[in-house]
Scaffold this motif. Structure first.
Motif, short mmCIF file in Angstrom:
data_model
loop_
_atom_site.label_atom_id
_atom_site.label_comp_id
_atom_site.label_asym_id
_atom_site.label_seq_id
_atom_site.Cartn_x
_atom_site.Cartn_y
_atom_site.Cartn_z
N UNK A 132 -1.79 -13.85 31.99
CA UNK A 132 -2.85 -13.50 30.71
C UNK A 132 -2.11 -12.45 29.16
N UNK A 133 -1.60 -11.83 29.56
CA UNK A 133 -0.40 -11.69 28.48
C UNK A 133 0.15 -12.12 27.91
N UNK A 134 0.82 -13.63 27.88
CA UNK A 134 1.21 -14.67 27.27
C UNK A 134 -0.36 -15.69 26.91
N UNK A 135 -1.49 -16.03 27.43
CA UNK A 135 -2.54 -16.55 26.62
C UNK A 135 -2.79 -16.19 25.72
N UNK A 136 -3.33 -14.76 26.48
CA UNK A 136 -4.69 -14.02 25.54
C UNK A 136 -3.75 -14.06 23.41
#
Length: 462
Positions: A132-136
């Protein structure tokens, strides 16, 4: 807010799924807009004001018991954030969505590329949060906002929660988080402090009956009002449970749904017969109580359910004795309302209700622990129930103090009532251990303790 009479949008919830299979009522009549939500006025009003004032937070957390609309509300929020019309007339988040927007269908069907639903029970590790942290950081593909919906968020591990903190506090402008959980106490306070929290309430039984009546009319199914009241009571405030029970009752009845069909389906005793059992117990008539309990068992009523219903009716009579307006609840059937009021006018001591409820609860728990013994199946527990109710006036120390004109322990003229708390028969698991019922008893006892010195000073009952 809708009262449940709005027809679900055919573009979102058709009568059957795309492959022609049957769609259960809980999915077919799933709310698609804020107007369709029932029983959640406070949450809808807060969200509406926030949207109109352009004060939209970066994260919400929705909590409540099963079936009150947490995941549904999360999808409606995601739809409102990304509501757009083909002509481009809507340029920002909108709380009113009268027609199907560009992204609405995909969002409500949980297949939109920019609205990511994640089951935190099965994706609860730090690696899942790292994704999530990478895609957000990347902008949404087609919608206005990228929305992350995490269901059962309390299942995330401690490391996963910690990995989410920084992103949750300062997400990119195009990202929003919506969390849903049934166990809000398990969510770290560091997460809660970064979210707007909404506690979704149990739906009132009267409102639930109205909602079920509207759905029955749309389905062209004839359902007795008493049957709907039984379903609403069994659902315990859960809309999904109520619709599932209605679905099952329709299949069980194979036509018009009668109250008797619902009783057979749920293993319930006839409410009138439960009241007959209650009256026999309060008279101390062991023979009548034994015969009535055995008769209910012979027609298929579960002994544990009978005892639970008995405890519930005892609680109802006690509340009506203190607050008569309780009998106006639309979820009650007429015979329960009329006979409950009649019993309240009789000279029955509140201590008798307490002892009867305590004994019924104990026998009910015994029935649930394992296969019932022959004696319990035959209703031999009625001996204890009758003894508890008929002899209460002679054995209850509270009743003896009242007859002597003495204040109860812990009651003072200055209003410091109930210092000693509830008697042992009411502490713990009385009335299923529900805190609200315990609070009702505490309130009633406090009120009586405060009024007693006033009656004594006026020369009444001294």
């Amino acid at each position: 807010m809708s009262d449940g009479t709005n027809q679900p949008d055919p573009g979102l919830d058709g009568e059957a799924s795309s492959n022609g299979s049957y769609r259960v009522l809980a999915r077919k009549y799933r709310p698609a807009t804020f107007d369709d939500l029932i029983g959640q006025d406070a949450m809808v009003r807060t969200v509406s004001n926030a949207f109109e004032a352009a004060r939209i937070p970066q994260a919400w957390i929705l909590t409540g018991v099963r079936g009150v609309g947490k995941t549904t509300t999360a999808r409606i929020l995601a739809r409102a954030l990304n509501f757009e019309l083909p002509d481009g007339s809507i340029t920002g988040p909108a709380i009113r969505m009268p027609v199907i927007g560009v992204h609405c269908q995909a969002i409500m069907e949980s297949r939109h590329i920019d609205v990511i639903e994640m089951d935190a029970a099965s994706h609860n590790g730090v690696d899942d949060v790292r994704q999530i942290n990478d895609a957000i950081r990347y902008a949404p593909v087609s919608a206005r906002y990228k929305v992350y919906i995490l269901d059962e968020v309390h299942m995330l591990s401690t490391q996963a929660f910690n990995a989410l903190l920084k992103t949750l506090e300062e997400p990119p402008p195009h990202a929003k988080f919506i969390f849903a959980t049934t166990e809000i106490r398990k969510v770290p306070i560091t997460i809660l402090s970064r979210c707007q929290r909404f506690d979704l309430r149990r739906v009132d039984a009267g409102l639930l009956v109205t909602h079920l009546q509207a759905i029955a009319r749309k389905e062209a199914i004839e359902v007795e009002p008493e049957a709907l009241a039984l379903i609403a009571r069994a659902a315990e405030g859960s809309v999904r449970d109520a619709l599932s029970l209605l679905d099952q009752a329709i299949a069980h009845a194979a036509g018009s749904v009668q109250a008797e069909h619902v009783r057979q389906m749920l293993g319930l005793a006839d409410r009138a017969r439960v009241i007959d059992l209650f009256e026999a117990l309060m008279r101390g008539d062991i023979a009548a109580a034994l015969n009535e309990l055995r008769a209910q068992y012979d027609i298929g009523a579960d002994p544990a359910v009978v005892l639970a219903d008995l405890a519930e009716f005892t609680h109802f009579v006690t509340r009506v004795k203190v607050v008569p307006s309780v009998a106006d609840d639309p979820a009650l059937i007429e015979i329960e309302r009329a006979r409950g009021r009649g019993l309240c006018r009789k000279a029955l001591h509140a201590g008798a209700f307490a002892h009867l409820a305590d004994a019924a609860q104990r026998d009910g728990r015994g029935c649930r622990r394992g296969p019932p013994a022959r004696g319990r199946r035959d209703g031999s527990g009625a001996h204890r129930l009758c003894g508890r109710s008929a002899d209460t006036r002679g054995r209850d120390p509270l009743a003896r103090r009242e007859r002597a004109g003495l204040p109860r322990a812990g009651a003072r003229a200055g209003g410091g009532a109930c210092r000693g708390g509830l008697p042992a028969t009411l502490r713990g698991a009385a009335f299923r251990g529900v805190a609200s019922r315990d609070l009702a008893w505490r309130t009633a006892r406090c009120a009586r303790a405060v009024q007693r010195p006033q009656r004594a000073s006026a020369g009444v009952g001294g």
